[in-house]
Design a protein around this motif. Structure first.
Motif, short mmCIF file in Angstrom:
data_model
loop_
_atom_site.label_atom_id
_atom_site.label_comp_id
_atom_site.label_asym_id
_atom_site.label_seq_id
_atom_site.Cartn_x
_atom_site.Cartn_y
_atom_site.Cartn_z
N ILE A 104 21.33 51.40 122.15
CA ILE A 104 20.81 50.11 122.59
C ILE A 104 19.36 49.97 122.12
O ILE A 104 18.55 50.87 122.30
CB ILE A 104 20.85 49.97 124.14
N PHE A 105 19.06 48.84 121.50
CA PHE A 105 17.69 48.51 121.10
C PHE A 105 17.30 47.19 121.74
O PHE A 105 18.15 46.32 121.91
CB PHE A 105 17.58 48.31 119.58
N VAL A 142 26.33 44.32 117.65
CA VAL A 142 26.27 43.19 118.59
C VAL A 142 24.80 42.79 118.77
O VAL A 142 23.95 43.66 118.99
CB VAL A 142 26.82 43.59 119.98
N ILE A 143 24.51 41.49 118.70
CA ILE A 143 23.15 40.99 118.93
C ILE A 143 23.23 39.99 120.08
O ILE A 143 24.04 39.07 120.05
CB ILE A 143 22.57 40.34 117.66
N CYS A 196 31.61 49.89 125.63
CA CYS A 196 31.60 50.95 124.61
C CYS A 196 31.96 52.29 125.23
O CYS A 196 32.67 53.09 124.64
CB CYS A 196 30.23 51.04 123.95
N LYS A 197 31.44 52.51 126.46
CA LYS A 197 31.73 53.76 127.16
C LYS A 197 33.23 53.85 127.46
O LYS A 197 33.86 54.86 127.18
CB LYS A 197 30.92 53.79 128.46
N THR A 228 26.18 49.76 118.01
CA THR A 228 24.75 49.52 118.14
C THR A 228 24.54 48.11 118.69
O THR A 228 25.02 47.13 118.13
CB THR A 228 24.03 49.67 116.79
N ILE A 229 23.84 48.06 119.81
CA ILE A 229 23.60 46.80 120.52
C ILE A 229 22.11 46.48 120.42
O ILE A 229 21.28 47.33 120.71
CB ILE A 229 24.01 46.94 122.00
N VAL A 230 21.78 45.27 120.01
CA VAL A 230 20.38 44.84 119.98
C VAL A 230 20.25 43.63 120.88
O VAL A 230 21.05 42.69 120.78
CB VAL A 230 19.95 44.45 118.55
N PHE A 231 19.27 43.66 121.78
CA PHE A 231 19.07 42.44 122.57
C PHE A 231 17.60 42.03 122.60
O PHE A 231 16.71 42.84 122.33
CB PHE A 231 19.67 42.58 123.97
#
Ligand code: PLP
Length: 456
Positions: A102-103, A262-263, A403-404, A411-414
């Motif tokens: 996660i970012f 995912v964004i 995802c878990k 990779t998730i970016v928010f």
């Protein structure tokens, strides 16, 4: 804890974007044009020029130029608080036990506490360059008014802010920040404008809405020589300025060699989301890459998930041009919610068109679930998030938990749009267990849709 990727990634001066990216240039089907409510025809630059600064009108109507250079004085101002960090949420990942990475891109590192300063400084700069005396605007939760007052004091412009009445009363501290930067702040609907007097007469005791405040600010601008109106969200020019968020995010991810799956961004009028996703959506539109893009809105004001895609007025007083957008109707006054910055009845026309084309997903989340996410995030990542931003946190956590469950390392970016120091009344209500979820009924929405203008 093993940290193969740095906790925070900053860009060097030579890596920072020097031009904004105009996502509309890569859209084959362009957003529908703004219409003049009188003639039903697309508005002209001349008509818009009575309300907005000339250069901003040009940007608003430009569907074709992909790169728009950022003037040097704006770049200089950006250096005070940009580039903003891209943070790897190691502690949140660990707390969730997720294999997802996660970012988040953190936009709260400036006094206004949100991404809104990115566009405020651009709009104030162009107003000054045109030789204007000042600008008028509306503010909901107060972040936009705060950002604009900072930008106006920097460029020595007068700044008159109409603040949605419920926020004016709930958030006296933000009002004082604005006044400290020299802005004048009026609760809306006020008795200072004709439209304000009309709205007060029609809805006695109303706590106001962004739509009302916009009408008042536009009236105040067009009735004073040397003033123009500026808006902090929804408009295409604002999404253009906010593309700085996405461009920096893209540059930082490239530097790390990471490609997002995912964004996610919260969506009020669509400016931070439109800015964060811009370069990624550009790749998607040009067929170079694919990403899942998720807009998160409050269940109390669900314009994408439950609205109509139709021409509507941008304001309650119907003084602005008509925009084709996902809308709940210009008369829709959402129940008081603690995410004031997400209480707008419509959505950016560019994002609306992309949503209609199936280029992004949308989901609505309820307030208590949002604050549960905010609390969890604050306790592990340290930052006290704005309620608006916490909508994106909610969705990011939900995606990480998916995802878990599925055993996927996505990779998730928010976008973490801002901080919540001025939203402690909201946190208090959550901490006291008094927070409630409001969801409008279908009947409420139908009543509002019935008042959509009949066009096309
Ligand atoms: C204004 C605001 C938003 C919502 O506005 P958008 O134009 O949809 O980005 C989100 N987060 C914060 C912190 C805000 O101040």
């Amino acid at each position: 804890m093993k940290q193969d990727i740095p906790y925070k990634t900053y860009l060097e001066e030579n890596e920072t974007p020097k031009a904004w990216y105009n996502m509309r240039a890569d859209m084959k089907k362009k957003p529908a044009p703004l219409l003049n409510p009188g003639t039903g025809k697309p508005v002209t630059a001349e008509e818009l020029g009575h309300v907005f600064c000339d250069e901003l009108v040009k940007q608003e109507l430009d569907n074709d130029t992909p790169q728009i250079p950022i003037p040097g004085e704006i770049l200089d101002f950006y250096r005070m608080f940009r580039p903003s960090p891209l943070v790897r949420a190691y502690f949140l990942e660990r707390a969730l036990g997720t294999p997802a990475k996660i970012f988040y891109k953190f936009e709260g590192n400036n006094t206004s506490g949100s991404h809104k300063l990115n566009s405020a400084v651009a709009q104030a700069y162009y107003a000054k360059a045109q030789g204007l005396k000042g600008v008028t605007t509306e503010t909901g939760a107060g972040q936009w008014g705060t950002a604009l007052s900072m930008a106006c004091s920097f460029f020595k412009l007068d700044c008159k802010v109409f603040m949605v009445k419920c926020s004016y009363e709930q958030k006296p501290f933000r009002r004082e920040v604005m006044r400290t930067y020299g802005a004048s702040v009026t609760p809306s609907p006020s008795m200072e404008t004709e439209v304000g007097r009309r709205i007060n007469a029609a809805h006695p005791g109303t706590t106001g809405s962004l739509g009302c405040a916009i009408s008042e600010a536009v009236e105040a601008a067009v009735s004073h020589e040397g003033y123009r109106y500026v808006l902090g969200s929804v408009l295409s020019q604002v999404l253009l300025h906010q593309s700085i968020i996405g461009l920096e995010t893209q540059a930082a991810l490239r530097k790390l060699g990471v490609k997002p799956d995912v964004i996610i961004g919260c969506a009020g009028g669509g400016s931070n989301l439109g800015g964060l996703i811009a370069p990624f959506m550009g790749e998607k539109l040009r067929g170079e890459a694919d990403y899942r893009i998720v807009a998160v809105e409050p269940a109390s004001c669900p314009s994408l998930t439950r609205g109509r895609y139709a021409y509507d007025f941008c304001d309650t007083g119907r003084v602005c041009p008509l925009a084709k957008m996902y809308t709940l109707g210009h008369d829709f006054i959402p129940s008081p919610s603690h995410a004031g910055g997400l209480r707008y009845h419509g959505m950016s026309s560019a994002l609306s068109e992309l949503y209609d084309q199936g280029m992004l997903e949308a989901r609505a989340v309820e307030q208590t679930a949002v604050f549960a996410a905010a609390e969890q995030f604050a306790r592990v990542e340290g930052i006290l998030p704005a309620p608006e931003s916490s909508h994106a946190i909610r969705a990011a956590i939900d995606e990480a938990l998916r995802c878990k469950a599925e055993g996927r390392e996505e990779t998730i970016v928010f976008g973490l749009t801002g901080t919540g120091y001025f939203d402690l009344t909201a946190y208090q209500s959550y901490n006291d267990g008094k927070m409630q979820d409001y969801v409008p009924s279908d009947a409420d929405l139908e009543e509002s849709f019935a008042k959509l203008p009949k066009i096309g």
